[in-house]
Each structure stands twice: as structure tokens, then as C-alpha cells.
Design a protein around this motif. Structure first.
Motif, short mmCIF file in Angstrom:
data_model
loop_
_atom_site.label_atom_id
_atom_site.label_comp_id
_atom_site.label_asym_id
_atom_site.label_seq_id
_atom_site.Cartn_x
_atom_site.Cartn_y
_atom_site.Cartn_z
N UNK A 109 0.73 -1.18 -0.21
CA UNK A 109 -0.02 0.15 0.00
C UNK A 109 0.72 1.77 0.11
N UNK A 110 -0.21 2.08 0.43
CA UNK A 110 1.22 3.86 0.81
C UNK A 110 0.40 4.54 1.26
N UNK A 111 0.90 5.99 1.54
CA UNK A 111 0.28 6.65 2.70
C UNK A 111 -1.03 7.98 2.24
N UNK A 112 -2.23 7.50 2.52
CA UNK A 112 -2.29 9.02 1.76
C UNK A 112 -3.06 10.00 2.48
N UNK A 113 -2.92 9.99 4.19
CA UNK A 113 -3.35 11.10 4.92
C UNK A 113 -2.27 11.37 5.68
N UNK A 114 -2.62 12.38 6.24
CA UNK A 114 -1.48 13.31 7.84
C UNK A 114 -0.50 12.59 8.61
N UNK A 127 -0.98 3.08 6.35
CA UNK A 127 -0.82 3.21 5.02
C UNK A 127 -2.42 2.07 4.75
N UNK A 128 -2.09 2.40 3.97
CA UNK A 128 -3.75 1.43 2.33
C UNK A 128 -3.58 0.21 2.46
N UNK A 154 -7.12 0.11 2.75
CA UNK A 154 -8.13 1.24 3.40
C UNK A 154 -7.73 2.77 3.80
N UNK A 155 -8.76 3.55 3.54
CA UNK A 155 -8.92 5.28 3.02
C UNK A 155 -8.63 5.65 5.06
N UNK A 156 -7.36 6.24 5.30
CA UNK A 156 -7.34 6.73 6.60
C UNK A 156 -7.82 8.11 6.68
N UNK A 157 -7.86 9.11 7.64
CA UNK A 157 -7.64 10.61 8.15
C UNK A 157 -6.55 10.47 8.49
N UNK A 171 -11.89 6.25 6.97
CA UNK A 171 -13.45 6.60 6.60
C UNK A 171 -14.67 5.38 6.98
N UNK A 172 -14.17 4.08 6.44
CA UNK A 172 -14.78 3.07 6.98
C UNK A 172 -16.03 2.97 8.70
N UNK A 173 -15.22 3.82 9.34
CA UNK A 173 -15.40 3.90 10.84
C UNK A 173 -14.72 3.46 12.00
#
Length: 409
Positions: A109-114, A127-128, A154-157, A171-173
Motif C-alpha cells: 500500500x501507500x500513505x494517503x493521509x497526514x 497506510x492503505x 483502507x482510507x485513513x484520515x 473512512x470505514x468507521x
């Protein structure tokens, strides 16, 4: 739930001439405070240590990474020299100008959040692949903790420093409180998902939970032990802007769901009791909230066909309007505050613009970046007041600040 740490291989890509200067800078540049996106865990976008933003020149930094897939997450400035950058290809790197101190690859995966860094400059990121990672300042992996077993991406804040550890939310909760040694202390699951990036004070975090039916969202105040302190919601209303914690209140954007004629609103709730302090009607859907030590700023616009009209308004903590501006194009970033002025970014066609305004809302300066690459227009802020924009499809960092003093070497 925690996996045994194992060091990842890292690649040092650093020229000798710059190395001596940069090593000196990182030694003297260490502080006793944590560093995170959006001005800290309260997400106010207020940088009180910066006297004023100055928009004079832009420089494109091109660190020589093998991974040229583009920058996937908000940048994390460790000091005026060193920046943590993550790529779509799963690389995490610490860069300095056109050089790289180290680079390493995630397992998947990769890092997409702060991200954030603690006082010792240990780096924490999600990471995703559903895991949270920690690396030390030299690029050695300290630990990896899996926080979700969900398959796929997995999408993180943003990972928030909170209560002596960190809050990681998806995002999933899933909302997970993790210690700085990688242990999961508690986890909550909001079945409708999380509606926007949580924010936090010292002892309480604020999580906007989405309604599974899409009709009524709820804001949860949860202490560092995982206990509910209060909840707040308005019937038939969802959240349009993530909360910020400013003054004694939590400020959040609200819009009505189908069938209601109620105007979009900026809501202020007492941070301890959840009591409604203010409910301010707005002319368009609220998208971004930020705050200085004396005011709250809102950025609102409606989506759909036609020319976008953006309303930028500021209010004091008593809910009284201070000033407002209107633009015939979208303002992408929140208002970002220093002590004496503020900046915001927008886009007209293919041209990017940065606007500096004073305390009275008067535009002092407009800086155009017509030749810039395709950028994420939510900048990170370096300790010297530079605005750091990440290119989406290239490994480029565009630094905007003082002319001839953008970098100390």
C-alpha cells in the motif's frame, strides 16, 4: 493485534556537501513539540510561531527518488530543512531541498493521509494496507500495528497525536487509540463510517460519525480512555466540514438532508458539555473551517453547474462576523493563519493563486503559480513560514516564501 517490529531496508541518497549543513540544521532544529498536519491535532490551521506569511518566490525542489509516482499524502515538515514525503508507490522519504536523507518502502500500500512526528522526531503514519507504521529519524522501522482486517484499500484520515498516544481513524468507521510503542489501547467502530477528519484537544477527541442512512450525522466527544462524554446531532442534518477545536468550542459544518429547507450552518458546541453555543446560517455549503486564537474562518461553496461562488467569512468566538470575501472560483484550502496575516489558495482554470489577507480581511498580496505542476493545494507549513505544496503526479515539492532565503543552503 500488534506485530513484532522488524527493520525495513532504507536507501541513503544524500550528497556529502549538503549532508554536513543539513545534519547541523536537524540537530539545532529539534524542538520539544510534536509536529502534525493542519496546525496540530485541533486542526485549526493556526501557526502561532510564524509572525507572518510572505509570498515572494516559488522554488521547485526535486529530490532524486527512484520512485517517481508522485506524492500521495500531505507533507510533514520536521523543521525548516527536512520534510517527510510519501509516494503513491509506497515509498516514505525524508528530503532536504533537492536531496534525500533516506527512503524506505512499506510492506504494501501507500500513505494517503497526514502523518505526525513526536518530540524525538519519530514518524507515525497510516497506510492503505490498514496498518500504522512508526520510523525513527534515521529511517529505521520501530513498529507496525495492524488496525483493521478489512480487505482491499483502507482510507485513513490524518493520524492525530492525542492523549500521549495517537488517534487513527478510517473512512470505514474504525477509530483506534494507539500508544507510541504501537499497542492498541482501545478501538471504536462507527457502522455508518466517519464523516470527516476528527480533531482533538489534550484529553478529548471529537469524531464526526456518519449515519448509515445518510440522514443524521452525530458528533462524539470521547476521552483518552475511550469513554463517551457527550454526543450531538441535528435531526435530518449531516456534516459538510470536519470539526476544529478552538477557544472553548468545537466548530463543525452542517447541511440539511433532502426535504429540509434549513440553510447550511456553522455550529459551535461547548467542548466539555456539548451544549450548542452558536448556530450561524451560511449562504452556501460549508467546506472548510479553521481558527486563529481570536477568530473562526469558514470557506463555503455549492457544487453543481454554473460558475462557482466561494464565500470566505470570519467570526469571533462569540459568533459575531468580522469580515467576508467572495470569489468567483473555488477556494481549495482552508484559511491558514499566522500571527499577523492569513493565506488561502484557489484555482482559476489551470492557474493556481495564493492570497494573503490581513486581520481585517483586506487582500495584501496575490501570488500566482501559473507554471507550477499539478499540485495538492492544501499546503504544509514549514517553521520558517514557507508554504510547501506537493505535486500529485511527480516527486516535486513547490516551496513558496521569502525570495533568496527559501532554503539555508
Amino acid at each position: 493485534m500488534r506485530k513484532t517490529p522488524e527493520n525495513m531496508s532504507k536507501k541513503i541518497i544524500f550528497t556529502a556537501g549538503v549532508c554536513a549543513i543539513a545534519l547541523l540544521c536537524i540537530s539545532c532544529g529539534r524542538t520539544t513539540s510534536e509536529v502534525s498536519v493542519a496546525g496540530g491535532p485541533n486542526h485549526t490551521e493556526f501557526y502561532r510561531e510564524i509572525d507572518a506569511f510572505t509570498l515572494q518566490a516559488a522554488v521547485n525542489e526535486r529530490p532524486p527518488l527512484d520512485d517517481t509516482s508522485g506524492i500521495s499524502a500531505p507533507l510533514l515538515p520536521l523543521d525548516a530543512v527536512y520534510i517527510v514525503a510519501a509516494t503513491w508507490g509506497g515509498t516514505l522519504a525524508v528530503t532536504a531541498g533537492n536531496n534525500v536523507k533516506w527512503a524506505t518502502k512499506l510492506d504494501a500500500g501507500f500513505i494517503s493521509a497526514g502523518m505526525f512526528a513526536d518530540a524525538e522526531r519519530n514518524i507515525y503514519c497510516a497506510a492503505t494496507d490498514g496498518a500504522v507504521y512508526s520510523f525513527d529519524i534515521d529511517g529505521n522501522r520501530r513498529w507496525k500495528t495492524q488496525v483493521t482486517a478489512a480487505k482491499g484499500i483502507t482510507a485513513f484520515f490524518a493520524v492525530l497525536p492525542f492523549g500521549g498516544g495517537m488517534l487513527c481513524s478510517t473512512y470505514g468507521g474504525e477509530a483506534t487509540f494507539i500508544s507510541k510503542t504501537g499497542d492498541i489501547l482501545w478501538q471504536r467502530v462507527f457502522t455508518g463510517g466517519i464523516a470527516g477528519a476528527p480533531c482533538a484537544g489534550t484529553e478529548i477527541c471529537y469524531i464526526p460519525a456518519a449515519d448509515f442512512s445518510g440522514r443524521t450525522d452525530t458528533l462524539f466527544a470521547i476521552d483518552k480512555n475511550g469513554r463517551n462524554l457527550w454526543t450531538s446531532f441535528s435531526a435530518n442534518a449531516t456534516f459538510s466540514a470536519a470539526p476544529v477545536f478552538a477557544g472553548t468550542g468545537v466548530w463543525i459544518g452542517e447541511k440539511s438532508t433532502a426535504g429540509s429547507m434549513k440553510a447550511p450552518r456553522l455550529i459551535a458546541l461547548d467542548s466539555i458539555t456539548g451544549k450548542t453555543l452558536h448556530s450561524i446560517p451560511l449562504e452556501a455549503t460549508l467546506r472548510r473551517i479553521s481558527a486563529s486564537d481570536k477568530s473562526v474562518a469558514s470557506v463555503s461553496w455549492n457544487s453543481g453547474t454554473g460558475e462557482p461562488i466561494t464565500a470566505v467569512r470570519t467570526f469571533n468566538f462569540d459568533g459575531k462576523e468580522l469580515w467576508k470575501l467572495y470569489y468567483r472560483f473555488p477556494i481549495i484550502s482552508p484559511i491558514i493563519f499566522s500571527k499577523k496575516n492569513a493565506v488561502l489558495t484557489g484555482v482559476q482554470g489551470t492557474a493556481y493563486g495564493i492570497y494573503a489577507v490581513n486581520d481585517s480581511g483586506v487582500v495584501q498580496n496575490v501570488f500566482s503559480m501559473e507554471d507550477a505542476p499539478d499540485l495538492n493545494l492544501n499546503p504544509a507549513i514549514a517553521p520558517d513560514g514557507s508554504l510547501l505544496f506537493a505535486a500529485k503526479k511527480q516527486t516535486i515539492i513547490t516551496r513558496v516564501g521569502l525570495k533568496k532565503s527559501l532554503m539555508p543552503f
